[in-house]
Design an enzyme around this catalytic site. Structure first.
Site: not given
Length: 345
Positions: A3, A118
């Site tokens: 991320e 995810e």
């Protein structure tokens, strides 16, 4: 990185870091696939159903310093990745399916599979996951990983998305059904198959391989995109498409984009270098062909095209394809189905 984000609203800080790290990894280990680890934010609404996201303009305006489209287009990135947490991002879980579909289609334009690296939702998880995974199946995504299944001894460390397994739960049942559906799919379409609409063409043996080429700057400092090189041989000489670039890589309707591809031949011969542009639906929107003569073996010739973007052309991603044909169009020696990607803004 997991991320990645930055305060650079141009996205170039993270973009440059990804390019540097991916190239380095490939230089020491070419046998493993590389992805970005990003969540899916971008600098533009091009290619997205931006009105569907509860007016969350920060997803697509550079607030997070990330360009999913540019990062995924890097030649050393093998597959796209996104994450999905609507409860954090202030849109409804049903819009998660739009997030999946939008990114899968952009990745498909870049000729790369997409991994939902995810996904998590704390409320009514089984029904939400079932909807998302059905969308993922419909869009032919490359894989999806829930956050997170946890063993009994680990479950005390859970966050709001943790699901204990075993025992079976409604969530694990949804995941199992999705896995069975995914495993039942057989085979994938080739990335580099020349178009079947041409008639009278003899196709030689064709192979392509990713390669980083021309990482510099284009005319007037505009960024030059170079995605793929390819080699091919068939009933005649061997050719190498050494680079393909466009400057600038993003242009508005009515603007001009300069496309250039370079081809090397193994022997003295003549050929046709074919440049074509396709939209997201696979419709050809432009074509230019150059007749080139190679006066000796090992020579490289360029085909240049100043493409004026029609004012009627929709905003979004467009794919540049390159072919090398015999001088009478009867033999195809090389076809690159994804030589480059352009953005019409």
């Amino acid at each position: 990185a997991n991320e990645p984000r930055s305060g650079d609203r141009t996205g170039q800080l993270v973009r440059g870091w990804i390019a540097e790290m991916a190239a380095y990894i490939k230089s020491i280990d070419s046998n493993h696939m590389v992805t970005t680890g990003e969540e899916g934010f971008d600098l533009t609404t091009a290619g997205y159903n931006s009105g569907a996201y509860n007016n969350q303009s920060w997803l697509f305006d550079g607030t997070n310093g990330i360009s999913f489209t540019q990062n995924t287009a890097d030649p050393n990135i093998d597959f796209a990745q996104i994450h999905l947490y609507p409860e954090y991002w202030n849109f409804s879980p049903s819009i998660g399916s739009t997030w999946i579909a939008d990114h899968t289609q952009i990745a498909r334009q870049l000729r790369k599979p997409l991994l939902l690296g995810e996904f998590g939702h704390a409320v009514n998880s089984a029904a939400v996951y079932d909807e998302w995974l059905r969308t993922f199946d419909t869009e032919n995504g490359g894989g999806a990983l829930v956050w997170q299944l946890m063993c009994g001894s680990c479950y005390a460390m859970r966050d709001q998305f943790g699901v204990q397994y075993p025992p079976n739960t409604s969530v694990s049942d949804v995941l199992q059904r999705a896995a069975v559906t995914a495993n039942a799919k057989k085979g994938t379409p080739s990335d580099n198959v020349p178009p079947g609409s041409r008639t009278g063409i003899t196709i030689g043996s064709v192979s392509v391989s990713p390669e980083t080429v021309d990482p510099g700057q284009g005319k007037d400092g505009a960024s030059t995109i170079t995605v793929t090189s390819g080699t091919g041989s068939g009933n005649g000489p061997a050719f190498v498409v050494t680079s393909t670039g466009a400057s600038p890589s993003a242009v508005a309707q009515g603007g001009t984009i300069n496309i250039r591809t370079s081809v090397r031949s193994s022997q003295m011969t003549s050929a046709i270098v074919d440049l074509e542009i396709y939209d997201a639906s696979g419709t050809k929107v432009g074509q230019n062909a150059c007749r080139v003569s190679f006066t000796s073996s090992g020579k490289t010739k360029n085909c240049r095209w100043s493409y004026v973007v029609p004012s009627s052309l929709a905003s979004g991603l467009y794919t540049v394809k390159v072919g090398v044909f015999s001088s009478d169009w009867s033999v195809l020696y090389v076809w690159l189905n994804r030589a480059g990607v352009l953005t019409v803004q």
